[in-house]
Scaffold this motif. Structure first.
Motif, short mmCIF file in Angstrom:
data_model
loop_
_atom_site.label_atom_id
_atom_site.label_comp_id
_atom_site.label_asym_id
_atom_site.label_seq_id
_atom_site.Cartn_x
_atom_site.Cartn_y
_atom_site.Cartn_z
N VAL A 257 -67.10 -72.77 -68.14
CA VAL A 257 -66.48 -73.75 -68.40
C VAL A 257 -66.07 -75.16 -68.35
CG1 VAL A 257 -65.46 -75.02 -70.22
CG2 VAL A 257 -65.01 -72.14 -69.87
N GLU A 258 -65.26 -74.73 -66.90
CA GLU A 258 -66.09 -76.19 -65.75
C GLU A 258 -65.81 -75.70 -64.21
OE1 GLU A 258 -64.61 -79.02 -65.39
OE2 GLU A 258 -63.91 -78.95 -67.54
N PRO A 259 -67.74 -74.64 -63.85
CA PRO A 259 -67.86 -74.70 -62.84
C PRO A 259 -66.97 -75.60 -61.48
CG PRO A 259 -69.44 -75.49 -64.27
CD PRO A 259 -68.30 -75.95 -64.82
N ILE A 260 -66.30 -74.98 -60.48
CA ILE A 260 -66.26 -75.54 -59.24
C ILE A 260 -67.19 -76.26 -58.67
CG2 ILE A 260 -64.67 -74.09 -58.66
CD1 ILE A 260 -65.81 -72.59 -56.27
N LEU A 261 -68.48 -75.76 -58.79
CA LEU A 261 -69.63 -76.01 -58.45
C LEU A 261 -71.15 -76.30 -59.78
CD1 LEU A 261 -71.07 -77.95 -55.70
CD2 LEU A 261 -71.87 -76.26 -55.53
N PRO A 262 -70.91 -77.67 -59.93
CA PRO A 262 -71.40 -77.03 -61.18
C PRO A 262 -73.28 -77.91 -61.71
CG PRO A 262 -70.08 -79.28 -61.92
CD PRO A 262 -69.85 -78.30 -60.51
N LEU A 263 -74.17 -76.74 -61.65
CA LEU A 263 -75.01 -76.32 -60.68
C LEU A 263 -76.24 -77.15 -61.38
CD1 LEU A 263 -75.87 -72.52 -60.85
CD2 LEU A 263 -74.76 -73.81 -58.92
N TYR A 264 -76.09 -77.91 -62.81
CA TYR A 264 -77.12 -79.37 -62.94
C TYR A 264 -76.59 -80.43 -61.75
CZ TYR A 264 -72.34 -81.63 -64.88
OH TYR A 264 -71.28 -82.74 -64.98
N LEU A 265 -75.86 -80.68 -61.12
CA LEU A 265 -75.80 -82.00 -60.31
C LEU A 265 -77.18 -81.89 -59.65
CD1 LEU A 265 -72.36 -81.90 -59.42
CD2 LEU A 265 -73.53 -83.24 -60.65
N PHE A 266 -77.93 -80.21 -58.86
CA PHE A 266 -78.97 -80.33 -58.04
C PHE A 266 -80.72 -80.54 -58.95
CE2 PHE A 266 -75.95 -77.68 -55.95
CZ PHE A 266 -75.88 -77.73 -55.43
N LYS A 267 -79.55 -80.65 -60.68
CA LYS A 267 -81.27 -81.52 -61.26
C LYS A 267 -81.78 -82.79 -60.81
CE LYS A 267 -80.92 -78.71 -64.92
NZ LYS A 267 -81.17 -77.67 -66.01
N VAL A 387 -74.73 -91.69 -54.01
CA VAL A 387 -74.14 -90.25 -55.28
C VAL A 387 -73.70 -90.54 -56.44
CG1 VAL A 387 -75.20 -88.16 -54.24
CG2 VAL A 387 -72.27 -88.93 -53.90
N GLN A 388 -72.21 -91.79 -56.10
CA GLN A 388 -70.80 -91.80 -56.89
C GLN A 388 -72.21 -92.70 -57.91
OE1 GLN A 388 -67.95 -93.85 -54.66
NE2 GLN A 388 -67.48 -91.36 -53.92
N ASN A 389 -73.15 -93.17 -57.08
CA ASN A 389 -73.81 -93.78 -57.45
C ASN A 389 -74.80 -93.94 -59.04
OD1 ASN A 389 -74.11 -97.69 -58.77
ND2 ASN A 389 -75.76 -96.69 -58.06
N ALA A 390 -75.04 -92.54 -58.57
CA ALA A 390 -75.69 -91.46 -59.48
C ALA A 390 -74.94 -90.78 -60.38
CB ALA A 390 -76.80 -91.06 -58.95
N PHE A 391 -74.34 -90.78 -60.87
CA PHE A 391 -72.87 -89.97 -61.41
C PHE A 391 -72.17 -90.97 -62.73
CE2 PHE A 391 -75.10 -87.00 -59.06
CZ PHE A 391 -74.92 -85.98 -59.46
N THR A 392 -72.06 -90.60 -63.36
CA THR A 392 -70.56 -90.95 -64.25
C THR A 392 -69.25 -90.94 -63.63
OG1 THR A 392 -70.33 -89.21 -65.52
CG2 THR A 392 -71.39 -90.74 -66.16
N LEU A 393 -68.46 -91.39 -63.23
CA LEU A 393 -66.60 -90.97 -63.01
C LEU A 393 -66.18 -89.95 -63.14
CD1 LEU A 393 -65.00 -94.95 -63.50
CD2 LEU A 393 -65.41 -93.24 -61.32
N ARG A 394 -66.89 -89.31 -64.22
CA ARG A 394 -66.11 -87.76 -64.74
C ARG A 394 -67.09 -86.88 -63.48
NH1 ARG A 394 -66.73 -83.44 -66.19
NH2 ARG A 394 -65.25 -82.15 -68.10
N GLU A 395 -68.20 -87.27 -62.89
CA GLU A 395 -68.44 -86.77 -61.47
C GLU A 395 -68.74 -86.96 -60.06
OE1 GLU A 395 -71.92 -85.20 -64.69
OE2 GLU A 395 -71.46 -87.02 -64.42
N ILE A 396 -67.17 -88.04 -60.27
CA ILE A 396 -67.46 -88.27 -58.84
C ILE A 396 -66.01 -87.76 -58.05
CG2 ILE A 396 -65.70 -90.29 -57.64
CD1 ILE A 396 -67.37 -91.91 -58.95
#
Length: 490
Positions: A257-267, A387-396
């Protein structure tokens, strides 16, 4: 992406927060460089030359695991609380390390200390990512990263002075007052940032499989450095076990539900490219930090103190390059050309270092390593900012921790490989004909030849990095809860 003004923190408040984060980071950053100088004395005192690398290894392993783990836990429980847990853990375990009576105790306490170290290495960068707008982040990240340069310059000298005057145990005890100062600053100045949309679910299966994957890989790489001592079957078994655990980890993350390393980041191509580049940049930096002093001491016959001084130009240039790169990104809002430049400069540095021989004068060794330092310093910030610029604050939180994680992974994987290249060269038929010094020169040259290859790969990959110009605002979907519990976001 929606935008809103970032938190209107007063200038003096920002200075206090930065001071707290820098002192916290300094505690962990000093640890690496001070330990290097103190370790020979520790070995003499506790007996156990055969376990020379283990206090480093156990610390490095647990800190690498902690980076990802606590980056995620700080999403749930707030940055401030986890940061303070990190400092307190570090201080208590430092005291335990200082009172170690044998090598086994030191190895265990260093492993526990690494948990605090991992938190301290990643959380300050996450907080900076959250307080500042994308443009400003680069500048403040540069200031934060300069702590590593400072620690790398002063660490070996301080380590030598403390060990010679007060004894090696004080290398650990000195963390106590610094840690207390960091806690006081952070308690006073830092609001407890918390993500409002995170489910309070802990990904236990991810944590277990992730820990086992890394531990067994780390152990296999460390043992493989000395094939004469450990049976090949054991090492191969550890690699296989690591592979199986990695497969289970991927499976666990897909279901969590809340993965420690979400795999979608690698997309996200920016995340994937930055991960690989961070990995390579770290390996390149460490081949300089480890093998330039070794070359100076064992080939040129310079004393340990003077070889520490010889490293100052490299580490100073590393620090300055980190700050200046941050300022450039902050002004231009662009980073891709800097990544290309970084691998070109690093490449030139390792090409020059590969030409060293027994007749190389000191000043050239200092000059060559300085070129490597400039390139390595540039890499400190760029990928965090990208990477911080490529994602929303939720994923920072998780993307910043991931960059630190891949940097550490580069060190974990390549330091044993460099060691293996060295041992292999020294044991080869060519080395037998040469004198001891010539054989050592050849083995260090081989390490830098591999580094040239890594720099070239990094350069090629740099062209695939996508660039999103940095904005001046911070993405929304985030709330800041102040000390009084007031929600400031309108």
């Amino acid at each position: 992406m929606n935008h809103c003004n970032h938190y209107n923190l007063a200038k003096d408040k920002i200075n206090m927060i930065m001071a707290g984060l820098m002192v916290g980071l300094l505690v962990a950053a000093f640890d690496y460089s001070i330990m290097g100088t103190a370790m020979p004395k520790v070995i003499n005192s506790l007996q156990g030359m055969e376990y020379y690398v283990w206090p480093f290894t156990s610390y490095m392993l647990s800190s690498t695991i902690a980076i990802i783990l606590f980056g995620k836990l700080s999403d749930i429980y707030g940055r401030k609380h986890i940061l303070i847990v990190g400092i307190v853990t570090f201080v208590i375990t430092s005291i335990l390390c200082g009172f170690s009576t044998n090598m086994l105790e030191l190895i265990i306490f260093r492993g526990l200390q690494g948990i605090g170290g991992g938190i301290l290495l990643s959380l300050p960068f996450i907080v900076v990512g959250e307080i500042f707008s994308p443009r400003e982040r680069a500048k403040y990240m540069g200031i934060l990263a300069s702590v590593f340069g400072l620690a790398d310059v002063l660490g070996p000298i301080l380590g030598g002075v403390i060990t010679d005057t007060l004894g090696w145990r004080w290398v650990f005890f000195i963390n106590v007052p610094v840690g207390i100062a960091a806690v006081a600053l952070i308690l006073y100045s830092l609001p407890n940032f918390k993500l409002d949309s995170v489910k309070e679910v802990i990904d236990y299966s991810g944590i277990v499989t992730f820990t086992l994957t890394l531990s067994s890989l780390f152990l296999a790489l460390t043992l493989a450095g000395d094939l004469n001592k450990y049976p090949l079957a054991e090492i191969a078994g550890l690699f296989v076990f690591s592979g199986v655990m990695f497969t289970l980890f991927i499976w666990a993350e897909k279901k969590a539900v809340e993965p420690i390393l979400p795999l979608y980041l690698f997309k996200n191509p920016i995340f994937s490219v930055s991960s690989v580049e961070s990995f390579l940049a770290s390996a390149l930096m460490f081949c300089g930090i480890i093998y330039v002093p070794l070359f100076a001491q064992s080939v040129l016959g310079i004393s340990p103190t003077n070889s520490g001084l010889l490293m100052i130009p490299m580490l100073f240039s590393l620090t300055m390059a980190s700050i200046i790169t941050g300022q450039i990104i902050s002004k231009t809002g662009k980073y891709k050309k800097l990544v290309i430049a970084e691998f070109v400069i690093t490449g030139i540095g390792v090409v020059l270092l590969a030409t060293m021989n027994a007749n190389t004068p000191y000043y050239l060794l200092a000059a060559y390593s300085t070129v490597l330092g400039i390139g390595s310093g540039m890499a400190y910030n760029i990928f965090n900012v990208a990477v911080q610029n490529a994602f929303t604050l939720r994923e920072i939180g998780i993307v910043t921790a991931s960059m630190r994680f891949f940097r550490n992974l580069g060190t974990i994987v390549f330091v044993p490989i460099f060691g293996y290249i060295m041992n292999f060269t020294l044991g080869s038929s060519t080395a037998v004909i040469l004198s001891k010094t010539q054989a050592l020169v050849l083995s260090i040259q081989n390490i830098f030849l591999v580094a040239i290859l890594l720099a070239f790969v990094g350069l090629i990959i740099a062209f695939f990095l996508k660039e999103i110009p940095l904005g001046g605002d911070v993405p929304i979907n985030y709330k800041e809860v102040s000390e009084e519990g007031i929600n400031k976001t309108k």
